[in-house]
Design a protein around this motif. Structure first.
Motif, PDB file in Angstrom:
ATOM      1  N   MET A 118      41.921  55.198  51.075  1.00 58.38           N
ATOM      2  CA  MET A 118      41.994  55.329  49.626  1.00 58.38           C
ATOM      3  C   MET A 118      40.949  54.447  48.960  1.00 58.38           C
ATOM      4  O   MET A 118      40.697  53.331  49.408  1.00 58.38           O
ATOM      5  N   LEU A 119      40.351  54.977  47.903  1.00 65.59           N
ATOM      6  CA  LEU A 119      39.405  54.189  47.124  1.00 65.59           C
ATOM      7  C   LEU A 119      40.159  53.370  46.093  1.00 65.59           C
ATOM      8  O   LEU A 119      41.104  53.847  45.470  1.00 65.59           O
ATOM      9  N   HIS A 120      39.727  52.138  45.920  1.00 66.51           N
ATOM     10  CA  HIS A 120      40.307  51.275  44.885  1.00 66.51           C
ATOM     11  C   HIS A 120      39.221  50.960  43.869  1.00 66.51           C
ATOM     12  O   HIS A 120      38.227  50.312  44.192  1.00 66.51           O
ATOM     13  N   MET A 121      39.401  51.438  42.643  1.00 66.63           N
ATOM     14  CA  MET A 121      38.383  51.277  41.617  1.00 66.63           C
ATOM     15  C   MET A 121      38.370  49.851  41.082  1.00 66.63           C
ATOM     16  O   MET A 121      39.414  49.252  40.807  1.00 66.63           O
ATOM     17  N   PHE A 140      33.761  50.426  43.533  1.00 63.63           N
ATOM     18  CA  PHE A 140      35.037  50.674  44.189  1.00 63.63           C
ATOM     19  C   PHE A 140      35.044  50.061  45.579  1.00 63.63           C
ATOM     20  O   PHE A 140      34.002  49.787  46.180  1.00 63.63           O
ATOM     21  N   ASP A 185      36.598  50.707  49.522  1.00 63.46           N
ATOM     22  CA  ASP A 185      37.169  51.703  50.422  1.00 63.46           C
ATOM     23  C   ASP A 185      38.129  50.980  51.350  1.00 63.46           C
ATOM     24  O   ASP A 185      37.708  50.222  52.228  1.00 63.46           O
ATOM     25  N   TRP A 213      38.447  55.283  32.333  1.00 64.36           N
ATOM     26  CA  TRP A 213      38.502  53.844  32.614  1.00 64.36           C
ATOM     27  C   TRP A 213      38.466  53.006  31.335  1.00 64.36           C
ATOM     28  O   TRP A 213      39.254  52.081  31.157  1.00 64.36           O
ATOM     29  N   GLU A 258      43.516  54.710  37.165  1.00 60.18           N
ATOM     30  CA  GLU A 258      43.006  54.406  38.499  1.00 60.18           C
ATOM     31  C   GLU A 258      43.105  55.614  39.418  1.00 60.18           C
ATOM     32  O   GLU A 258      42.171  55.930  40.165  1.00 60.18           O
ATOM     33  N   CYS A 299      40.435  58.156  38.285  1.00 64.86           N
ATOM     34  CA  CYS A 299      39.082  57.719  38.636  1.00 64.86           C
ATOM     35  C   CYS A 299      38.855  57.762  40.145  1.00 64.86           C
ATOM     36  O   CYS A 299      37.756  58.084  40.603  1.00 64.86           O
ATOM     37  N   GLN A 300      39.881  57.445  40.918  1.00 64.56           N
ATOM     38  CA  GLN A 300      39.768  57.549  42.375  1.00 64.56           C
ATOM     39  C   GLN A 300      39.455  58.979  42.783  1.00 64.56           C
ATOM     40  O   GLN A 300      38.562  59.232  43.612  1.00 64.56           O
ATOM     41  N   SER A 301      40.193  59.929  42.197  1.00 66.00           N
ATOM     42  CA  SER A 301      39.988  61.332  42.576  1.00 66.00           C
ATOM     43  C   SER A 301      38.620  61.827  42.122  1.00 66.00           C
ATOM     44  O   SER A 301      37.959  62.587  42.847  1.00 66.00           O
ATOM     45  N   LEU A 312      35.937  60.320  44.435  1.00 67.60           N
ATOM     46  CA  LEU A 312      35.973  60.986  45.734  1.00 67.60           C
ATOM     47  C   LEU A 312      35.385  62.389  45.645  1.00 67.60           C
ATOM     48  O   LEU A 312      34.685  62.847  46.562  1.00 67.60           O
TER      49      LEU A 312
END
Length: 261
Positions: free
Chosen positions: A1-4, A78, A80, A117, A125, A128-130, A133
């Protein structure tokens, strides 16, 4: 999962950024106007409109504006947090620079990410993650497929030019086929393959871009703008507009720049 970590937009001629030991996060960059410079691993990179740059965490770099040259870009930072990255781009240890053929599509995604954001919308979050990606996925597909030939690039430019001149009308694959002298199915397949958008999706995006400008810089009503852009049904225009921008047209009217009395 990405963390912004953050999503920002840089604008101007005095930008400077440096991480001598590398940033603790990835930087995903799209230049939307002008030019700017990056030095990554002491390699000089000139970025201009349509260029993507991904700098992995821990990679030393610095970047700056070119004196007297205006530039604009979106930057998403971000982390990963997956042990096994889902995309080859996120597995690479070095930077990646790329001129995208899906500029309009990716620009729209960056704009949505920046708005989510900075307006601190609910579940920003996750959204923005989606979006980040999705951008990376489109980019990785382009890398896998390679650059289109010069002939295909010319055909794409001819089709985009046709749409630019006729976007207020109905644009069909037959129209684009005539513009490049190829079959309708070839034109439609080439257009979607290179731009990442269907012909209809591209036309809608261009209409909505014009609508945003008219909503904020004119006194036209929503119904008038809808009709001007070729939407006979205002409710359909509202649906398309909300899908493309995440807002209703009325939200932009509130930001309308009225002339000084």
């Amino acid at each position: 999962m990405l963390h912004m970590e953050t999503v920002r937009q840089d604008t101007g001629v005095q930008w400077f950024e440096e991480y001598e030991e590398g940033a603790p996060w990835y930087l995903l960059i799209l230049v939307t106007y002008g030019k700017c410079l990056y030095w990554v691993h002491q390699e000089k990179l000139m970025l201009e409109k349509g260029d993507l740059l991904l700098i992995p965490s821990g990679v030393p770099f610095y970047g700056k504006s070119i004196p007297t040259v205006m530039h604009e870009k979106y930057v998403a930072a971000f982390r990963d947090e997956t042990s096994s990255p889902a995309l080859p781009l996120l597995s690479a240890q070095d930077f990646c620079k790329w001129k995208t053929g899906k500029y309009e599509l990716l620009l729209q995604r960056f704009r949505m990410m920046h708005e989510e954001w900075n307006e601190q919308l609910p579940y920003r979050e996750a959204m923005c993650q989606s979006l980040a990606l999705e951008i990376l996925t489109h980019w990785n597909r382009e890398l896998d497929e390679g650059k289109p030939t010069s002939v295909k690039e010319r055909h794409i430019e001819l089709m985009k030019a046709y749409i630019q001149n006729h976007y207020r009308e109905k644009v069909t694959k037959e129209d684009l086929a005539n513009a490049i002298g190829k079959s309708p199915n070839y034109a439609a397949s080439l257009f979607s393959g290179v731009t990442g958008q269907t012909i209809g999706g591209y036309v809608h995006a261009l209409r909505v871009k014009t609508a945003v400008y008219l909503l904020t810089h004119s006194r036209r009503t929503v119904a008038d703008i809808s009709d001007y852009l070729g939407y006979c049904d205002p409710s359909y225009f509202h649906r398309i507009f909300k899908r493309e921008t995440g807002k209703l047209p009325a939200a932009y009217i509130k930001e309308r720049e009225l002339p000084v009395q």
